[in-house]
Design a protein around this motif. Sequence first.
Motif, short mmCIF file in Angstrom:
data_model
loop_
_atom_site.label_atom_id
_atom_site.label_comp_id
_atom_site.label_asym_id
_atom_site.label_seq_id
_atom_site.Cartn_x
_atom_site.Cartn_y
_atom_site.Cartn_z
N VAL B 159 0.89 -1.17 0.00
CA VAL B 159 0.00 0.00 0.00
C VAL B 159 0.92 1.21 0.00
N TRP B 190 -2.34 -9.61 3.39
CA TRP B 190 -3.70 -9.24 3.78
C TRP B 190 -4.61 -10.45 3.57
N ALA B 234 -10.19 -6.64 -5.56
CA ALA B 234 -10.45 -5.90 -4.32
C ALA B 234 -10.88 -6.85 -3.20
N ARG B 254 -10.74 -3.05 6.24
CA ARG B 254 -10.41 -2.01 5.27
C ARG B 254 -10.66 -2.54 3.87
N LEU B 255 -10.85 -1.59 2.96
CA LEU B 255 -10.89 -1.95 1.55
C LEU B 255 -9.45 -2.05 1.06
N LEU B 256 -9.10 -3.16 0.45
CA LEU B 256 -7.77 -3.33 -0.14
C LEU B 256 -7.93 -3.35 -1.66
N LEU B 257 -7.22 -2.43 -2.31
CA LEU B 257 -7.22 -2.35 -3.77
C LEU B 257 -5.77 -2.54 -4.21
N TRP B 260 -3.19 0.01 -6.06
CA TRP B 260 -3.80 1.30 -6.32
C TRP B 260 -3.53 2.28 -5.17
N GLY B 262 -2.94 4.59 -2.21
CA GLY B 262 -3.24 4.25 -0.83
C GLY B 262 -4.54 4.84 -0.31
N ASN B 265 -7.74 2.94 -0.63
CA ASN B 265 -7.90 1.69 0.13
C ASN B 265 -8.58 2.03 1.46
N LYS B 267 -9.90 2.82 4.83
CA LYS B 267 -9.75 2.19 6.14
C LYS B 267 -11.06 2.31 6.92
#
Lengths: 177, 439
Positions: B159, B190, B234, B254-257, B260, B262, B265, B267
């Motif tokens: 990230v 993750w 995602a 959290r959203l993790l992309l 992409w 930071g 993403n 939180k």
Amino acid sequence: MSTRKSPALLIVVPLVLLASALFAQAPKLGKPISAADLSDWDINILPDGTGLPPGGGTPVDGARVYAAKCAVCHGPEGKGGANARLVGGEPIKNFESEKTIANFWPYSTTLFDYIRRAMPYRQPRSLTNEEVYALTAYILSLNKLIGEHDTMNAQTLPKVRMPNRDGFIVRFPDKTP
Amino acid sequence: MTPRDQAKRELESLTPVAGNGLLHRRAFLRGGAMLAGAMSAYRLVPSASAQKLADDPWSLAPGAAVPDYGVRSRFEKNVVRTLSNPKAEPRTQHARTPHHLLNGTFTPNSLHFVISHAGDPDIDPEKHRLVIHGLVKQPLVFTLDTLARYPMVSRMAFVECGGNSAPMFSNEPIQASIQALHGLVSCSEWTGVPLSTLLDEAGIDPKGKWIVAEGGDAPHLSRSVPLTKALDDAMIALYQNGERVMPGNGYPMRLLLPGWEGNMNIKWVRRIQVTDQPGMTFYEARTYAPILPNGKAYRFYFIQEVKSFITHPSPGLALSGPGFYEISGIAYSGNGRISKVMVSADGGRSWAQAALQAPVHSKAFTRFRLPWRWDGGPALLQSRAWDEAGNMQPSRSELVAARGQTTKVPAVTAFTSQHYNAIQSWSIERGGEVRNVYA
């Protein structure tokens, strides 16, 4: 050639069936929620005005709210203080230019959305929709983007055209709908 | 001749593969452990000279009680993040990762970089909710307990703040540690639920093109993400390096992309609305829209492009005298796996291919290494990375030509622009000090 292909097909077909069977096993544990039950969280305002609530406000109303709740950080009449100024701004020349509402923000709806979700800094979500409309009107009026007696509401706010609306280039068009 | 001397002689006989003492990436592997023993370690302080060995107090009595939650050695207390706003004044806080004091490919949770625009919320996981609504057949709400029952996936992913390395836009090189220059990127494993699973469950309306994701923090930080990315890789991440996501990184979810910017993403993610248009939220309409030299600005600079920098040595981690060192650093790309890293010790006149630590994960830190014999003279270290999509890390002059630089030296903490991924040059001074230079 064709005799070699058929055994491979026999293997592929069960794998596809297995994959879709696994997919169907997602537990589906999400609980349905009604529009009424999520209304307090449903705060996104989109650039075409989608999401704007009923009500409205004027710059005069906004000046009162601003003096009481915003001036402590953003200075009198939006001129800046401990935090960013909300009025003025030289035309953007390069990345050393200060980004301001007047010279950079492309959509007026972002003002309503951001004030309502994030301001005041120490008490976010404490403003009523009427107060958010009034503050939005006041800041737009300070920047001479609307008249000092104009009312901002769900119909008028999305129609306010920001000066830098066309100042952007989409970085990755192939990844952007 | 001792085995150590023998190993040293063997190393010295190796022919460099590029200028200024760069050795072949497998030079140490050929010699095995003895050669490794001849290497000088990177030191923050001069080492003690050899002396007669004796038992120290810790070897002569039982040690301390084992704690229920492990803490590192007290001798490592200086390995910390640097904080931009330690008293939590009413503005953004930044905590930067000390890359020069870490090694390997993932970042310990307590040292993962954090940017919090209004502090870290203290979220009760039992009360946290994730809502998916908007252009869907059935709006749904999820608890942490229900998400814990879904099929999960684990993946490595870096990230990186869109503003990482912003000091490099300065017209003059700023002398600061690698932590100050490049500390807003970290990498973790993750684990969580693919977002596609949850979106499929809600049923996406064919009119849906974007999602707008929002956090449960005080600013209710929100960003728009194309639906194609949301359905690709995602994740709603619940675990970071095996334990629950840290508060600063979005506890409890959290959203993790992967790969992409930071800030996207989200939180503390609590809401995902499927929409037919982007929200043009504050952070995408204003903040993460870098201005170009012609006065226009980029919008939707989603991808953190191919990048690398040498961490060992680097400013803050001086060399302790001529001899053998391992040059190592990290490379990553938001477009996939790192395919190659080249290293130069003579400012780009000659290059040698670095070894990549396997396995090389997509959109994650890849550690690169190359043995080096420093002769004690001036050297100019650089690394250049390529990714599997064919992208090559640009030179600084190429990046500046396209994106601009400042006219006066900004504060090291200033974010003049974003998405800087050019080659980093470190100058090795005669005494072993490492300086940030433009070459």
